[in-house]
Design an enzyme around this catalytic site. Structure first.
Site, PDB file in Angstrom:
ATOM      1  N   HIS A  44       4.879  18.298 -14.646  1.00  0.00           N
ATOM      2  CA  HIS A  44       3.815  19.018 -15.333  1.00  0.00           C
ATOM      3  C   HIS A  44       3.604  18.525 -16.669  1.00  0.00           C
ATOM      4  O   HIS A  44       4.599  18.436 -17.559  1.00  0.00           O
ATOM      5  CB  HIS A  44       3.643  20.504 -15.447  1.00  0.00           C
ATOM      6  CG  HIS A  44       4.761  21.153 -16.136  1.00  0.00           C
ATOM      7  ND1 HIS A  44       4.819  21.436 -17.512  1.00  0.00           N
ATOM      8  CD2 HIS A  44       6.003  21.604 -15.707  1.00  0.00           C
ATOM      9  CE1 HIS A  44       5.767  22.154 -17.944  1.00  0.00           C
ATOM     10  NE2 HIS A  44       6.539  22.129 -16.947  1.00  0.00           N
ATOM     11  N   ASP A  86       1.141  19.936 -18.835  1.00  0.00           N
ATOM     12  CA  ASP A  86       0.730  20.991 -19.625  1.00  0.00           C
ATOM     13  C   ASP A  86       2.058  21.388 -20.342  1.00  0.00           C
ATOM     14  O   ASP A  86       3.046  21.489 -20.179  1.00  0.00           O
ATOM     15  CB  ASP A  86       0.035  22.030 -19.098  1.00  0.00           C
ATOM     16  CG  ASP A  86       0.890  22.802 -18.009  1.00  0.00           C
ATOM     17  OD1 ASP A  86       1.450  22.049 -17.301  1.00  0.00           O
ATOM     18  OD2 ASP A  86       0.627  24.148 -17.894  1.00  0.00           O
ATOM     19  N   GLU A 111       1.209  24.373 -14.859  1.00  0.00           N
ATOM     20  CA  GLU A 111       2.599  24.931 -14.501  1.00  0.00           C
ATOM     21  C   GLU A 111       2.839  26.111 -15.500  1.00  0.00           C
ATOM     22  O   GLU A 111       3.232  27.189 -14.952  1.00  0.00           O
ATOM     23  CB  GLU A 111       3.559  24.054 -14.670  1.00  0.00           C
ATOM     24  CG  GLU A 111       4.712  24.335 -13.705  1.00  0.00           C
ATOM     25  CD  GLU A 111       5.532  25.101 -14.684  1.00  0.00           C
ATOM     26  OE1 GLU A 111       6.592  25.837 -13.983  1.00  0.00           O
ATOM     27  OE2 GLU A 111       5.568  25.316 -16.013  1.00  0.00           O
ATOM     28  N   GLU A 112       2.525  26.152 -16.579  1.00  0.00           N
ATOM     29  CA  GLU A 112       2.894  27.145 -17.905  1.00  0.00           C
ATOM     30  C   GLU A 112       2.189  28.200 -17.778  1.00  0.00           C
ATOM     31  O   GLU A 112       2.616  29.230 -18.272  1.00  0.00           O
ATOM     32  CB  GLU A 112       3.040  26.016 -19.151  1.00  0.00           C
ATOM     33  CG  GLU A 112       4.000  25.162 -19.382  1.00  0.00           C
ATOM     34  CD  GLU A 112       5.194  25.592 -19.209  1.00  0.00           C
ATOM     35  OE1 GLU A 112       5.645  26.752 -19.168  1.00  0.00           O
ATOM     36  OE2 GLU A 112       6.170  24.877 -19.708  1.00  0.00           O
ATOM     37  N   GLU A 131      12.332  19.071 -14.235  1.00  0.00           N
ATOM     38  CA  GLU A 131      12.273  20.561 -15.216  1.00  0.00           C
ATOM     39  C   GLU A 131      13.588  20.153 -16.043  1.00  0.00           C
ATOM     40  O   GLU A 131      14.553  19.746 -15.438  1.00  0.00           O
ATOM     41  CB  GLU A 131      12.238  21.480 -14.431  1.00  0.00           C
ATOM     42  CG  GLU A 131      10.993  21.829 -14.059  1.00  0.00           C
ATOM     43  CD  GLU A 131       9.674  22.602 -15.084  1.00  0.00           C
ATOM     44  OE1 GLU A 131       9.933  22.409 -16.177  1.00  0.00           O
ATOM     45  OE2 GLU A 131       8.754  22.905 -14.636  1.00  0.00           O
ATOM     46  N   HIS A 144      10.063  25.884 -25.396  1.00  0.00           N
ATOM     47  CA  HIS A 144       9.464  26.799 -25.745  1.00  0.00           C
ATOM     48  C   HIS A 144       9.548  27.469 -27.018  1.00  0.00           C
ATOM     49  O   HIS A 144       8.991  28.413 -27.577  1.00  0.00           O
ATOM     50  CB  HIS A 144       9.269  28.007 -24.506  1.00  0.00           C
ATOM     51  CG  HIS A 144       8.915  27.855 -23.196  1.00  0.00           C
ATOM     52  ND1 HIS A 144       8.180  28.646 -22.462  1.00  0.00           N
ATOM     53  CD2 HIS A 144       8.750  26.492 -22.444  1.00  0.00           C
ATOM     54  CE1 HIS A 144       7.851  28.095 -21.122  1.00  0.00           C
ATOM     55  NE2 HIS A 144       8.174  26.839 -21.387  1.00  0.00           N
TER      56      HIS A 144
HETATM   57 ZN   LIG Z   1       8.393  23.363 -17.568  1.00  0.00          ZN
END
Ligand SMILES: [Zn+2]
Length: 388
Positions: A71, A73, A143-144, A172, A361
């Site tokens: 992903h 995003d 995805e997020e 990931e 994150h």
């Molecule tokens: Zn991810």
């Protein structure tokens, strides 16, 4: 030849906070087209959600078909002034690439693309032995956040074209401490529910005219959650049921509330399906409630089923590629939260291996440049062995 770092920098410089694409897929599209891929950009939407850009690109038309998923995003940067280097700067300092998505997971996508471009350049622009085989990229921009206009719909769209995947690598950030720690080969499923207990509202001074649901829901919570759901399986830790909130919505101290409710979530392993799990919990509830307590469970819709890719030739070749580059034998793990692998698993065996997740994150998310180089070599090792 373009390297992973420069691709990752280009991607990080696109502020693609879900649902924005901000040019990220265009970066991939240009590189993939130049390498001979057939590239499709597809937008999905549904009422009440933002339209999302996705990309599917394939080279080759024969089996075996290896797809790299991911992903583009990212989660929001938080307080941008708190970042040492701009959240979307893609700056390299002291051996680290800084920026939102550097680890989760633009860095991983960049490494897979760089590895594939190198592999194709070394094999006359065609994947596989004697030009037989296919490589594709399955990249979503959703995805997020909600994960409804991304991988699920993209997989359906690709399947409707008659395309089949044989294996998938999802980049990931699977490693906990160091590159080579851990391949994720499965994830537990997730199911939430709400337990309701109905009583009769009344004055606390006249309990004979009321029925208090608070002691009853306490008993039911214990009855439902005290006993383990299982003791783990060959590849999974034990399932667990956690009550996360108990509410009566009562602001008065002289009123017995009419209803109590308790929220819970279950993370379950391959001893269960969502259906058998619901039956098990409802049987415990019925036994504890008897005829006296009026209780029921409302289950939340869930799209998080348990899945596992069993150890075999595919996991073996990934382990070998990782060991060759890092000197570490990765653990085959099923721990952690959910990812898009849960959707891909319905189409083909999938493993997750990417960068080190420590800063994902967070403010100052960053990937070691040396890890980007190593991960590219690992993916290259996977390609060599897969099509070898
Ligand atoms: Zn991810």
């Amino acid at each position: 030849m373009i390297d992973a770092l420069s691709i990752a920098q280009q991607l990080v410089r696109c502020p693609s906070v879900t649902p924005a694409d901000a040019g990220a897929l265009g970066v991939l599209e240009n590189l993939l087209k130049a390498a001979g891929f057939e590239v499709h950009r597809v937008t999905f939407g549904e009422p009440g959600t933002a339209d999302i850009d996705n990309l599917f690109a394939r080279i080759g038309s024969d089996a075996p078909h290896l797809t790299f998923a991911g992903h583009t995003d990212v989660v929001p940067p938080g307080d941008e002034s708190a970042w040492r280097h701009g959240a979307f700067s893609g700056e390299v300092r002291d051996g680290f690439l800084y920026g939102r998505g550097a680890v989760d997971m633009k860095g991983g996508i960049a490494c897979s693309l760089a590895a594939v471009l190198q592999y194709l350049a070394d094999h006359g622009g065609k994947p596989g032995k004697d030009g037989k085989g296919s490589i594709s990229f399955l990249i979503t921009g959703d995805e997020e956040d909600l994960s409804v206009n991304g991988t699920v719909k993209l997989l359906q769209w690709v399947a409707a074209r008659g395309e089949k995947f044989d294996h998938c690598v999802l980049g990931e950030p699977s490693n906990v401490e160091m590159l080579g720690d851990c391949i994720k080969v499965g994830r537990r499923g997730s199911q939430s529910g709400m337990l309701y207990v109905d009583g009769i509202q009344g004055h606390v001074a006249y309990p004979q005219r009321a029925a208090n649901p608070v002691p009853d829901i306490s008993r039911l919570i214990v009855a439902i959650s005290d006993e383990p759901l299982d003791h783990g399986s060959a590849q999974f830790q034990a399932s667990n049921l956690e009550f996360t909130s108990v509410d009566v919505g009562n602001t008065a101290s002289n009123v017995i509330p009419g209803q109590a409710r308790a929220k819970f979530n279950i993370r379950f392993n391959d001893h269960h399906t969502r259906a058998t799990l619901r039956e098990l919990v409802e049987a415990r509830l019925a036994k504890a409630a008897g005829n006296r307590i009026k209780a029921r469970i409302v289950w939340e819709p869930s799209n998080s089923d348990v899945f596992v890719t069993k150890p075999g030739p595919f996991t073996d070749l990934a382990v070998a590629a990782i060991e060759e580059v890092t000197g570490r034998k990765p653990e085959l793990s099923t721990s952690g939260g959910t990812s898009d692998a849960r959707f891909i698993a319905s189409y083909c065996p999938v493993i997750e291996f990417g960068l080190v997740g420590q800063t994902m994150h967070q403010i100052d998310e960053r990937a070691a440049v040396s890890d980007l180089e190593k991960l590219t070599r690992i993916y290259r090792g996977v390609l060599d062995r897969y099509f070898g």
